[in-house]
Structures are given as C-alpha cells and as structure tokens.
Design an enzyme around this catalytic site. Structure first.
Site, PDB file in Angstrom:
ATOM      1  N   ASP A   7       0.940  -1.053   0.476  1.00 55.19           N
ATOM      2  CA  ASP A   7       0.406   0.139   0.052  1.00 55.19           C
ATOM      3  C   ASP A   7       0.238   1.837   0.268  1.00 55.19           C
ATOM      4  O   ASP A   7       2.013   1.311   0.398  1.00 55.19           O
ATOM      5  CB  ASP A   7      -0.842  -0.211   1.155  1.00 55.19           C
ATOM      6  N   SER A   8       0.438   2.247  -0.033  1.00 52.38           N
ATOM      7  CA  SER A   8       0.899   3.549  -0.736  1.00 52.38           C
ATOM      8  C   SER A   8       1.079   4.195   1.300  1.00 52.38           C
ATOM      9  O   SER A   8       2.210   4.505   1.117  1.00 52.38           O
ATOM     10  CB  SER A   8       0.204   4.807  -0.793  1.00 52.38           C
ATOM     11  N   CYS A  70      -3.598  -0.650  -2.197  1.00 58.18           N
ATOM     12  CA  CYS A  70      -4.222   0.181  -2.369  1.00 58.18           C
ATOM     13  C   CYS A  70      -4.915   0.659  -3.380  1.00 58.18           C
ATOM     14  O   CYS A  70      -4.167   0.634  -4.781  1.00 58.18           O
ATOM     15  CB  CYS A  70      -2.280   0.838  -2.536  1.00 58.18           C
ATOM     16  N   GLU A 149      -6.737   9.045   8.988  1.00 56.89           N
ATOM     17  CA  GLU A 149      -5.116   9.431   9.533  1.00 56.89           C
ATOM     18  C   GLU A 149      -4.975  10.459  10.960  1.00 56.89           C
ATOM     19  O   GLU A 149      -4.634   9.915  11.730  1.00 56.89           O
ATOM     20  CB  GLU A 149      -4.113   9.952   8.779  1.00 56.89           C
ATOM     21  N   CYS A 181     -10.609   3.503  -1.229  1.00 58.09           N
ATOM     22  CA  CYS A 181     -10.255   3.601  -0.867  1.00 58.09           C
ATOM     23  C   CYS A 181      -9.593   2.848   0.428  1.00 58.09           C
ATOM     24  O   CYS A 181     -10.775   2.762   1.267  1.00 58.09           O
ATOM     25  CB  CYS A 181     -10.216   5.052  -0.420  1.00 58.09           C
ATOM     26  N   HIS A 183      -8.362   3.561   3.112  1.00 61.31           N
ATOM     27  CA  HIS A 183      -9.517   4.358   4.705  1.00 61.31           C
ATOM     28  C   HIS A 183     -10.485   4.121   4.937  1.00 61.31           C
ATOM     29  O   HIS A 183     -11.046   4.534   5.927  1.00 61.31           O
ATOM     30  CB  HIS A 183      -8.793   6.025   4.737  1.00 61.31           C
TER      31      HIS A 183
HETATM   32  N1  DGL Z   1      -4.224   4.062   0.057  1.00 63.70           N
HETATM   33  C1  DGL Z   1      -4.818   5.005  -0.554  1.00 63.70           C
HETATM   34  C2  DGL Z   1      -5.316   4.537  -1.661  1.00 63.70           C
HETATM   35  O1  DGL Z   1      -6.372   3.666  -0.796  1.00 63.70           O
HETATM   36  C3  DGL Z   1      -5.232   6.124  -0.279  1.00 63.70           C
HETATM   37  C4  DGL Z   1      -4.187   7.251   0.790  1.00 63.70           C
HETATM   38  C5  DGL Z   1      -2.857   7.574  -1.052  1.00 63.70           C
HETATM   39  O2  DGL Z   1      -3.496   8.906  -1.360  1.00 63.70           O
HETATM   40  O3  DGL Z   1      -1.932   7.201  -0.989  1.00 63.70           O
HETATM   41  O4  DGL Z   1      -5.844   4.887  -2.845  1.00 63.70           O
END
Ligand code: DGL
Length: 257
Positions: A7-8, A70, A149, A181, A183
């Site tokens: 993931d990012s 991600c 976050e 997403c 989150h």
């Molecule tokens: N993990 C990213 C996503 O699901 C969200 C956070 C980011 O923008 O890096 O797109």
C-alpha cells in the site's frame, strides 16, 4: 504461501486485517510506502514505478502472491503487474466490481476514492465491459484520508464533509457505493448513514480478502503454521505508530526499510 500486501502507507492495513481475519495462520508480509505516501495525488507514470518497486520488494521477501491493497495503485498498475510478475496478483478493484454488479438493481454505481483512483477510469472501463447498461458515478474525496489519519472518525466536521461529498451521488440516485480507498472502511458506518440504508455499500477490503482465501483454498495453499507476520514501512514519522494502532486496533511492530 506468504501473502505479500502493499500500500502507499498504512491504509492497506484494513486489507491486511481482513485477510488475517479470514486466514489467521497465513503468514503475511506487508509493505507500506510511508516515505512516498500519498499515492492518490500522483500521476500514472509515478504510480506504475512505485507499484513495480513495492511488488519487487515483497517478492524479495519471499511473497508467493501479491495483493495490491492501495486503490490508487490498483487502479493504475494492475495490468502491468499481472503481465510482468510470475506470481498471482490480487487487487482491490476487481472483486469490488463483481460485488457491486451483484448488488446493484438500478445499475447506477457510485465510486468514492482518491483523485488517482477516480480519474483512472478503471471502474467505468471494467464495469462497462461486463455490464454495458451500468453507469459509474465517481466522486474524489481527497479530504477523507487526512481526516481518518487524524483520528477524526466521529467528528462533526468529518460528518459534514462526508455529507457534502456524497450529495452528488445521492442526487444521481446510485443504489450501490464502492468505498474505493483503503481508509474508508474506518468511516463505513458514517458513510452508510449519510448515503442512506437503501444504498448498498461495498467494502473492498472484505472482497479482496474473500478472493484471496478462495484462491488459497482451491489451490491447497492455506497454511496452518505459526510463521511470523512482517510489517515493513519505508519511513516511521512522528504519527505513524499511532495511526497504525488506529487501523489495526493494536500495536504492531514496524520495520523500516
Ligand atoms: N492507499 C490510498 C488508496 O487507497 C490512499 C492514501 C493515498 O493517497 O496514498 O488509494
């Protein structure tokens, strides 16, 4: 077989958590690219480069299967990774699309995500190929990642912003909404409340976990060992450990690489 998840940053822990729920003894190797997060604001070229690097790292750690947790990376890099890697690649987009199509009656599907995810057009493309009558209504929600976050999961301000983002989707009379997403599962209850109980909400972290479990079961790869999970990140900032605790509901040990 070790499951490699990238993931990012730490958001992909929503996916790791669901995978651990369904496959408690399957070892996972997680990589969160916290040094280069966010991915949701990056260009396609940059995301392709990052996704290839992230997957290579997991393979070098012994992953036998890759999960792109991600959405921003999955929306842009899935095809490239599937073509270039010798291991199975799972990602959050495909199983969510299947679930959205199974649930929708009106064939008006809403998508919320980062700008990278919504502008990728992947949902329109893939849904259009399976169900040409279906319409995807996308809405980028860039403020939601920082709110999650910060831990503002029940804040009045978050409620107002969620409501504002969802208004155009309600006006478009969607009957199914994809939480596109990492989150957003933390805001699932609030999102369901604001979109209304008649709209089905698809949680990709659950859908991808089910898809991975099905594959492991069908191929006899389910582990019953007690191998240690590993959580790698590319940076540990002042808030990283608190955010991780919020996502996982417990402290986990992070290794910086
Ligand atoms: N993990 C990213 C996503 O699901 C969200 C956070 C980011 O923008 O890096 O797109």
């Amino acid at each position: 077989m070790k499951i490699g998840i990238f993931d990012s940053g730490v958001g992909g822990l929503t996916v790791a958590k669901e995978i651990k729920n369904l496959l408690p003894n399957q070892p996972i190797i997680y990589f969160g690219d916290t040094a280069r997060t966010p991915y949701g604001t990056k260009s396609r070229e940059t995301l392709l480069t990052y996704a290839k690097e992230d997957a290579s790292f997991l393979l070098a750690q012994g992953a036998g299967l890759i999960v792109i947790a991600c959405h921003s990376a999955a929306s842009t890099a899935t095809d490239v990774l599937k073509q270039s890697l010798d291991v199975p690649v799972f990602e959050v987009v495909t199983p969510s699309i299947n679930q959205a199509l199974a649930l929708t009656r009106s064939r008006r599907i809403g998508l919320i995500g980062t700008r990278a995810t919504v502008s990728s057009g992947i949902y329109e493309q893939k849904i259009g190929a399976l169900e040409p009558q279906a319409r995807v209504i996308g809405q980028p929600c860039p403020l939601l990642v920082p709110l999650v976050e910060e831990g503002w999961l029940n804040a009045r301000e978050t409620r107002m912003i969620v409501k504002k983002y969802l208004r155009p989707l309600k006006q478009q009379k969607i009957d199914t909404l994809v939480l596109g997403c990492t989150h957003y599962p933390l805001l699932k209850k609030m999102i369901q409340e604001k979109i209304g109980k008649r709209t089905a909400v698809v949680d990709p972290s659950l859908e991808v976990a089910r898809a991975v479990k099905k594959y492991l079961l069908e191929n006899g790869f389910v582990s019953n060992g007690r191998e240690q999970d590993k959580y790698f990140v590319s940076d540990i900032g002042p808030a990283t450990e608190d955010i991780v605790r919020r996502f996982m509901g417990r402290k986990i040990e992070l290794v910086k690489v």
